[in-house]
Enzyme design. Structure first.
Site, PDB file in Angstrom:
ATOM      1  CB  SER A 181      -0.669   0.206   1.222  1.00  0.00           C
ATOM      2  OG  SER A 181      -1.441   1.262   1.288  1.00  0.00           O
ATOM      3  CG  ASN A 182       1.683   3.110  -3.397  1.00  0.00           C
ATOM      4  OD1 ASN A 182       2.725   3.072  -3.457  1.00  0.00           O
ATOM      5  ND2 ASN A 182       0.867   2.795  -4.295  1.00  0.00           N
TER       6      ASN A 182
END
Ligand SMILES: *Cc1c(COP(=O)(O)O)cnc(C)c1O
Length: 327
Positions: free
Chosen positions: A74-75
């Site tokens: 996840s960014n």
């Protein structure tokens, strides 16, 4: 003047807009790019904009711990983790390698798994809880358990939905749409869409104008279309503009997901190659490469000045990539 909400500045704004000269010549089109890969904060990407408003809200609520969830690459977890570190807040995240809905089956392909964003999460001291793969609802339940664990330890917890897609996240992208509109007039804006606040905010900003906004879904779930409507209803409450957008107001395409969320598709690889070879610009495999593949495919039906919204995600390029069969 747009309604101003409390904000903690994180991103370097406005991000640049420039023409893709070589690619435009090669494809006979008028292609431009919005560089939200260059928002700067915590290695860039679209989540920096949302966090400015989400964390201002968290701080105003007197929170001392933030809990969220996402995929292991996840960014959003990366950027919120770094922002929490900076603000002196604890940050916990429930993650899975490959969250997916059982009805669509487990996607096959190459999965960016460990490394990449996860390295930054650990540097930022995120309390990363890695769970076996399951559905999104299971992931949300793990996040809720983590929040309750913190509360039982006496912490004041601020829950942030996946991808930062609350109305405040959409508000950040409504502001981003106004920002882009000041940088140039475009006939069409194409962005990746997943948890929905990027697409919904941009659609809201351009609603009623002649600019068409097309979201390229990076997830197979058709319910994501309803999330856009819900987020814009939340924007109506924040802004009191009463745009009341409904499902037909959002152009969301599901044709470029490939075999599922989080795995690399062939078309995305070809699209990444095209942008890299002509412009020296990298795309990430989970979101922007799929969105750019969509733009290339839709190009024959589009005209005028076209803006591709680069939402970042580049740390995923440094993740170990494994075939899903062995994952
Ligand atoms: C989260 C993310 C998206 C999707 O944005 P949403 O607002 O969740 O729809 C697109 N690109 C990148 C690189 C992202 O990290």
């Amino acid at each position: 003047m747009p309604v101003e909400l409390p904000r903690i500045p994180l991103a370097i704004l406005p991000t640049p807009v420039h023409r893709l000269e070589r690619l435009s010549a090669a494809l006979g089109a008028d292609l431009w790019i919005k560089r939200d890969d260059l928002t700067g904060f915590a290695l860039g990407g679209n989540k920096g904009r949302k966090l400015e408003y989400l964390l201002a809200d968290a701080v105003q609520n007197g929170t001392d711990a933030v809990v969220t969830c996402g995929s292991r690459q996840s960014n959003f977890v990366r950027q919120i983790g770094v922002a929490c570190r900076m603000l002196g807040l604890a940050c916990g995240a429930a993650v899975m390698d490959l969250p997916h809905e059982p009805e669509f089956g487990r996607p096959s392909g190459r999965l960016p798994r460990s490394g990449g964003n996860e390295i930054i999460d650990r540097l930022a001291g995120v309390d990363l809880r890695i769970h076996p793969d399951g559905s999104w609802d299971e992931l949300f339940a793990h996040a809720e358990q983590l929040a309750e664990e913190y509360e039982a330890a006496g912490r004041r917890v601020f829950r942030v939905p996946v991808g930062g897609s609350s109305p405040l996240g959409a508000y950040a992208f409504y502001r981003a749409g106004l920002e882009a509109n000041e940088q140039g007039a475009f006939d069409c804006v194409v962005c990746p869409s997943s948890s929905g606040s990027t697409h919904s905010g941009l659609a809201y900003a351009y609603a009623g104008s002649s600019t068409r906004v097309i979201g390229i879904s990076c997830d197979p779930e058709p319910e994501n279309h309803d999330d856009l409507v819900r987020l814009c209803a939340g924007l109506d409450d924040l802004l009191e503009e009463g745009k009341s957008l409904d499902k037909a107001d959002f152009d969301l395409r599901f044709d470029y997901v490939g075999s599922g969320y989080g795995v690399v598709s062939d078309a995305a690889e070809v699209a990444s190659r095209l942008l890299l070879d002509h412009e020296g610009i990298f795309l990430d495999p989970v979101y922007t490469a799929k969105a750019f593949a969509g733009l290339i495919d839709l190009l024959p039906g589009l005209s005028g000045r076209i803006l591709f919204w680069h939402t970042g995600g580049l740390p995923t390029l440094f993740a170990e990539s494994v075939p899903t069969e062995s994952g």
